[in-house]
Design an enzyme around this catalytic site. Structure first.
Site, short mmCIF file in Angstrom:
data_model
loop_
_atom_site.label_atom_id
_atom_site.label_comp_id
_atom_site.label_asym_id
_atom_site.label_seq_id
_atom_site.Cartn_x
_atom_site.Cartn_y
_atom_site.Cartn_z
N LYS A 190 0.84 -1.20 0.00
CA LYS A 190 0.00 0.00 0.00
C LYS A 190 0.87 1.25 0.00
CE LYS A 190 -3.88 -2.16 2.33
NZ LYS A 190 -4.37 -2.64 3.63
N ASP A 214 -11.28 2.99 4.59
CA ASP A 214 -11.73 1.59 4.49
C ASP A 214 -13.25 1.52 4.38
OD1 ASP A 214 -9.99 -0.49 4.24
OD2 ASP A 214 -9.65 -0.78 6.39
N GLN A 259 -4.79 -1.57 9.86
CA GLN A 259 -4.72 -2.88 9.21
C GLN A 259 -5.33 -3.96 10.11
OE1 GLN A 259 -3.47 -3.50 5.99
NE2 GLN A 259 -4.27 -5.56 6.35
#
Ligand code: NDP
Length: 292
Positions: free
Chosen positions: A54, A121, A98
């Site tokens: 990422k 997200d 994460q």
């Protein structure tokens, strides 16, 4: 193989190139570039690979990428303090914690601590609620990527019978909401659903997000079906000690039957990060009040 293969790589490359162009347009108007901070708690090897990847792609798109690595034994209070600091930092447009998190940390509490305006997200209840109501919001990256793949494959979503297998907040539920938003007739199946093969047979679009290797078989599917396989499962490989990745769909049998299908690897997985970059840019635009 009879089916059209819907590969993630060319679509993801196109999205990333477009994000990179739009980042420059944002910079010209806002006088800064968007920033994404990823928080990683612990040493999970798969998570470390995702986070590194990422970071590389965020920088490649011309945005600021920051990583905060915290030890496995980090307390919930300490993680929440990090999130609050990032919420208050004007240079941070996107915050991604994460998953999975270590056992001592309650994932939902962390999700709800993230400023919804920075929730790239798309998991915060405010964003999930907006998505459910058809209001513009930061949308979970994987289902967003699935819809783009369907569009790129020329699938008519409006009016289609769509089956989503799985109802997680990360994939299944937002996927169903996106398909409803695109005017599909949506069925959501889960572990308590009966007669899954029959539900599959009727579907024009099947999105499998189950986490069970090769569960959906070719004989369950119709010739008119487009199959989006979200699953990523590591199984023993042909040689002793080796492993390989497979989806939730049995690719060999399904690809002989259906109209179109995504491969694993090389399908949906590549779209998720591309959509994360899109979301970071979107969050930056909304926060800065900039239209590009
Ligand atoms: P979860 O484990 O959170 O959810 C799985 C869902 O599948 C649940 O709703 C569960 O039902 C349902 N399910 C389980 N068994 C069956 C069954 N036998 N029949 C029908 N439904 C069943 O997984 P995620 O949604 O997070 O992930 C799903 C898969 O997608 C995984 O393989 C994961 O690795 C992959 N993934 C891939 C991503 C990518 O970038 N490509 C990103 C995210 C996930 P119930 O609710 O009743 O328990």
């Amino acid at each position: 193989m009879a089916a059209q293969l819907i590969e993630g790589k060319p679509i993801a490359l196109e999205i990333r190139a477009e994000v990179a162009r739009r980042v420059q347009a944002f910079k010209a108007k806002a006088g800064r570039v968007p920033g994404l901070t990823v928080v990683l708690v612990g040493e999970d090897p798969a998570s470390q690979v995702y986070v590194r990847n990422k970071g590389i792609l965020t920088r490649e798109a011309g945005m600021i990428s920051d990583e905060i690595r915290l030890p496995e034994q980090t307390s919930q209070a300490d993680l929440l303090n990090v999130v609050r600091r990032l919420n208050a930092d004007p240079a941070v447009d996107g915050i991604l914690v994460q998953m999975p998190l270590p056992r001592q940390i309650d994932t939902q509490t962390v999700i709800e601590a993230i400023d919804p305006a920075k929730d790239v997200d798309g998991l915060h209840p405010v964003n999930a609620g907006k998505l459910a109501q058809g209001i513009a919001a930061l949308t979970p990256c994987t289902p967003k990527g699935c819809v783009i793949m369907l569009e790129k494959a020329g699938v008519e979503i409006a009016g289609a019978n769509a089956l989503v297998i799985g109802r997680s907040i990360l994939v299944g539920r937002p996927m169903a909401a996106l398909l409803i938003g695109a005017s599909a007739t949506v069925t959501v199946a889960h572990s308590k659903s009966r007669a899954l093969p029959e539900l599959c047979k009727r579907a024009d679009i099947v999105v499998a997000a189950v986490g069970r290797p090769e569960m959906v078989r070719g004989e369950w599917l119709g010739r008119h079906a487009t199959v989006i396989d979200v699953g990523i499962n590591r199984v023993p490989g042909a040689e002793p000690g080796k492993t390989r990745l497979v989806g939730d769909v049995h690719f060999a049998s399904a690809s002989e039957v259906v109209r179109a299908i995504t491969p694993v690897p090389g399908g949906v997985g590549l779209m998720t990060t591309a959509c994360l970059l899109q979301n970071t840019l979107q969050a930056a635009c909304w926060r800065a009040g900039v239209e590009i």
